[in-house]
Design a protein around this motif. Structure first.
Motif, short mmCIF file in Angstrom:
data_model
loop_
_atom_site.label_atom_id
_atom_site.label_comp_id
_atom_site.label_asym_id
_atom_site.label_seq_id
_atom_site.Cartn_x
_atom_site.Cartn_y
_atom_site.Cartn_z
N GLY A 19 0.81 -1.20 0.00
CA GLY A 19 0.00 0.00 0.00
C GLY A 19 0.85 1.27 0.00
N ALA A 20 0.21 2.38 -0.26
CA ALA A 20 0.92 3.66 -0.30
C ALA A 20 1.01 4.24 1.11
N GLY A 21 -0.11 4.63 1.70
CA GLY A 21 -0.14 5.13 3.07
C GLY A 21 0.86 6.24 3.32
N THR A 22 1.49 6.19 4.48
CA THR A 22 2.49 7.21 4.83
C THR A 22 3.84 6.92 4.20
N GLY A 23 4.03 5.71 3.67
CA GLY A 23 5.31 5.36 3.04
C GLY A 23 6.30 4.73 3.99
N LYS A 24 5.99 4.65 5.29
CA LYS A 24 6.93 4.09 6.24
C LYS A 24 7.15 2.60 6.00
N LEU A 25 6.04 1.86 5.79
CA LEU A 25 6.17 0.42 5.53
C LEU A 25 6.87 0.17 4.21
N ARG A 26 6.53 0.93 3.17
CA ARG A 26 7.16 0.76 1.86
C ARG A 26 8.67 1.00 1.93
N THR A 27 9.06 2.07 2.63
CA THR A 27 10.49 2.39 2.75
C THR A 27 11.24 1.29 3.50
N ALA A 28 10.65 0.79 4.57
CA ALA A 28 11.32 -0.25 5.37
C ALA A 28 11.49 -1.53 4.56
N ILE A 29 10.44 -1.89 3.80
CA ILE A 29 10.53 -3.12 2.99
C ILE A 29 11.60 -2.97 1.92
N ARG A 30 11.65 -1.85 1.24
CA ARG A 30 12.64 -1.69 0.17
C ARG A 30 14.05 -1.61 0.72
N GLU A 31 14.22 -1.02 1.88
CA GLU A 31 15.55 -1.02 2.50
C GLU A 31 15.96 -2.45 2.85
N TYR A 32 14.99 -3.24 3.29
CA TYR A 32 15.28 -4.63 3.63
C TYR A 32 15.63 -5.44 2.38
N LEU A 33 14.90 -5.18 1.27
CA LEU A 33 15.15 -5.91 0.03
C LEU A 33 16.51 -5.57 -0.57
N ARG A 34 17.00 -4.36 -0.30
CA ARG A 34 18.23 -3.91 -0.93
C ARG A 34 19.42 -4.81 -0.58
N ASP A 35 19.39 -5.40 0.62
CA ASP A 35 20.52 -6.22 1.07
C ASP A 35 20.15 -7.69 1.20
N HIS A 36 19.04 -8.10 0.60
CA HIS A 36 18.62 -9.50 0.70
C HIS A 36 19.42 -10.36 -0.28
N ALA A 37 19.88 -11.51 0.18
CA ALA A 37 20.77 -12.35 -0.63
C ALA A 37 20.04 -13.01 -1.80
N CYS A 38 18.72 -13.13 -1.75
CA CYS A 38 17.98 -13.80 -2.80
C CYS A 38 17.23 -12.83 -3.70
N VAL A 39 17.51 -11.55 -3.60
CA VAL A 39 16.83 -10.53 -4.41
C VAL A 39 17.81 -10.00 -5.45
N LYS A 40 17.46 -10.19 -6.70
CA LYS A 40 18.30 -9.69 -7.78
C LYS A 40 18.15 -8.18 -7.91
N GLN A 41 16.90 -7.72 -7.97
CA GLN A 41 16.60 -6.30 -7.98
C GLN A 41 15.11 -6.13 -7.67
N PHE A 42 14.67 -4.89 -7.44
CA PHE A 42 13.26 -4.64 -7.19
C PHE A 42 12.91 -3.26 -7.74
N LEU A 43 11.65 -3.14 -8.16
CA LEU A 43 11.16 -1.91 -8.76
C LEU A 43 9.75 -1.65 -8.29
N PRO A 44 9.31 -0.37 -8.28
CA PRO A 44 7.91 -0.10 -7.98
C PRO A 44 7.01 -0.68 -9.07
N GLY A 45 5.78 -0.99 -8.70
CA GLY A 45 4.86 -1.51 -9.69
C GLY A 45 4.46 -0.46 -10.71
N VAL A 46 4.18 -0.92 -11.92
CA VAL A 46 3.73 -0.02 -12.98
C VAL A 46 2.30 0.44 -12.65
N PRO A 47 1.81 1.48 -13.32
CA PRO A 47 0.47 1.98 -12.99
C PRO A 47 -0.61 0.91 -13.03
N GLY A 48 -0.51 -0.03 -13.96
CA GLY A 48 -1.53 -1.07 -14.04
C GLY A 48 -1.28 -2.22 -13.09
#
Length: 563
Positions: free
Chosen positions: A502-531
């Motif tokens: 969800g969008a919300g205040t952005g706190k959850l989104r920021t924490a998840i993406r910071e966590y994904l940035r250093d995850h050993a099984c994540v090649k890369q991540f991007l925000p979802g497209v409009p659709g």
């Protein structure tokens, strides 16, 4: 005002007050009990901590043993000279029943492997297999390789595998590669292993090759061990002119356009880009036009490499046939030697039995002759001395017959035929000669018992979801769910999953993406497209990166924070 009013009847006031007092007493009693239990446990804190430590160690040992059974692993020899010899090695994530094992070799005095060859031929898998098995060996985990394999111990292992381009960090494929390579150079020592996939890509081939060769020069000067994969011809030539650099190609069958996934040392590989493009859907006319754009020199080099690969395949087939014949000859020789030994033992047994029988006959003959002498003496015969000499001559002949002493003629100048001499079996050098002399009934030969096939442990990989919803959860609640979903997707073979926060205040989104940035099984991540949910969704690309990648990411993160 539409307010809600609660009215307590006067008759229930006392009961309600008593109930509240009882609830308060109950909580006090719970607190007293918990405090007492905590005090008792605190008194045994040392023993409990030791028990937890021992149980953790035992759990680790059992986990290694289970891993070894699943992968059919072996314990390799270790060295700190930077050489490795991983025979019949397999990537742990590949099915051992269908995966083609490979030989990963680096001898003493060699510093670099340059792996080339066709696309989908197994170059990157070989790179990952080497890094992962080296880490497993250093962690004391049995590796999926043949017995007698040898692994090197390194202080640092660097891996640059996959495309690290990032829209958020404004990094292209080439710039991301340059940044990674520069960090590797700064931290590489003489006890480092560097693994780099598709080096020199994302820019002009000649300039990319030049940068790569300079990079390999620097790593060689520092004493590091390096393994790279590439399609660039200049780097292939670099491997041919340096004695400590070895060209390795992934074998490819040009007739079937299928890789065999075997590694051939000492020979660069052809990329087969045009034939593979036609196989994957390009029109034949388009392939012919592409071939026309190639220079004459490139075509000749490609044909030469293809010819070398065919020659190498023929030589390898003959070598395998020769080894098979040698194994069969060795097995036949061993079987013949066993039969010869058995026959010699049987002959010795027969000889021993014959000697016993001869001794008995001689003894009976002696007894009879002594009786005759006594009888002669009793009758007063005068030719007893001559008779005694004749008896002694006969005794000598009988002894010669019994013990096989050399003699020319017995009994009237004729050679005696009968029992063999001692040492009879040693007179025959081959089993055939001995068989002709004895003519035994050998009987039916028993078929060798085939060894039982090794047991396999089948492990069912759990099904993985393609999306996970964490809307409305706190950060501490959402992160473990996201981590579990990524693990299941990695094991399930999914390429990407959607994290719906969800969008919300952005706190959850920021924490998840910071966590994904250093995850050993994540090649890369991007925000979802409009659709696809927009900024309320994070699309995570799952990559089977080895632990070395996550280690490199953590190292880069720490370097960034220190900077």
């Amino acid at each position: 005002s539409r307010a809600t009013y609660f009215i307590e009847p006067l008759s229930t006031v006392d009961e309600n007050n008593e109930l509240n007092l009882l609830l308060k007493d109950e909580k006090e009693e719970e607190r007293r009990i918990l405090l007492d239990l905590t005090t008792r446990i605190r008194a045994k804190a040392g023993e409990i901590s030791l028990a937890v430590e021992v149980l953790g160690y035992l759990d680790l040992v059992f986990a290694k043993a289970k891993c070894a059974r699943i992968f059919n692993g072996s314990i390799p020899l270790l060295n700190d000279q930077g050489r490795w010899q991983l025979r019949q090695a397999r990537h742990p994530l590949l099915d051992s029943r269908s995966a083609v094992p490979i030989d990963l070799l680096l001898a003493e005095g060699q510093s670099t492997l340059i792996i080339t060859g066709a696309n989908t031929g197994g170059k990157t898998v070989a790179l990952k297999t080497l890094g992962l098995l080296t880490l497993m060996a250093q962690c004391g985990i049995p590796i999926p390789a043949a017995e007698g394999s040898e692994a090197a111990v390194f202080n640092k292992i660097f891996a640059d595998i996959g495309d690290e381009q990032s829209l958020q960090d404004n990094l292209s494929t080439f710039s991301a590669w340059v940044q990674t390579a520069s960090r590797i150079i700064k931290e590489t020592t003489g006890s480092s292993l560097v693994l780099m996939d598709e080096v020199g890509g994302g820019t002009d081939p000649n300039e990319g090759a030049a940068l790569t060769m300079a990079l390999i020069d620097e790593l060689r000067n520092r004493g590091a061990k390096t393994v790279v994969t590439t399609h660039l011809n200049l780097i292939k030539a670099y491997g041919a002119i340096h004695p400590d650099v070895v060209n390795v190609s992934v074998e490819f069958n040009p007739d079937t356009l299928r890789p065999t996934y075997r590694l051939i040392y000492g020979l660069p590989g052809e990329s087969y880009a045009l034939p593979m493009a036609e196989k994957w859907g390009f029109d034949h006319g388009l392939i012919e036009r592409a071939s026309a754009y190639l220079g004459e020199g490139d075509r000749k080099v490609g044909k030469l490499l293809q010819s070398l690969e065919r020659t190498q395949q023929e030589i390898e087939a003959k070598r395998q046939e020769t080894e098979r014949l040698q194994r069969e000859a060795a097995a036949s020789r061993k079987e013949a030697e066993a039969l010869l030994l058995k026959a010699r033992r049987e002959v010795e047994s027969l000889l021993a039995q014959s000697r016993d029988e001869a001794r008995a006959l001689v003894q009976r003959a002696k007894d009879n002759l002594r009786e005759m002498i006594n009888e002669f003496k009793a009758k007063g015969r005068t030719d007893i001395h001559r008779l005694s000499q004749a008896i002694r001559a006969e005794e000598e002949k009988i002894n010669c017959l019994a013990w096989g002493a050399p003699q020319e003629e017995l009994a009237g100048g004729r050679k005696q035929k009968g029992r063999p001499n001692p040492g009879f079996a040693e007179n025959f050098k081959t089993l055939g000669q001995l068989g002709e002399a004895l003519a035994p009934n050998s009987g039916q030969r028993k078929k060798p018992i085939q060894s039982a096939r090794p047991a396999l442990i089948h492990y069912q990989i759990p099904a993985a979801a393609r999306e996970i919803k964490v809307i409305g959860l706190r950060v501490a609640e959402a992160l473990p769910l996201v981590d579990k979903a990524i693990d299941e997707a990695f094991l399930g073979g999914l390429k990407e999953i959607d994290v719906i926060h969800g969008a919300g205040t952005g706190k959850l989104r920021t924490a998840i993406r910071e966590y994904l940035r250093d995850h050993a099984c994540v090649k890369q991540f991007l925000p979802g497209v409009p659709g696809r949910g927009g900024d309320g969704v994070t699309v995570v690309e799952i990559g089977p990166a080895p632990p070395a990648v996550s280690s490199g990411r953590r190292l880069r993160k720490n370097s960034t924070e220190q900077g």
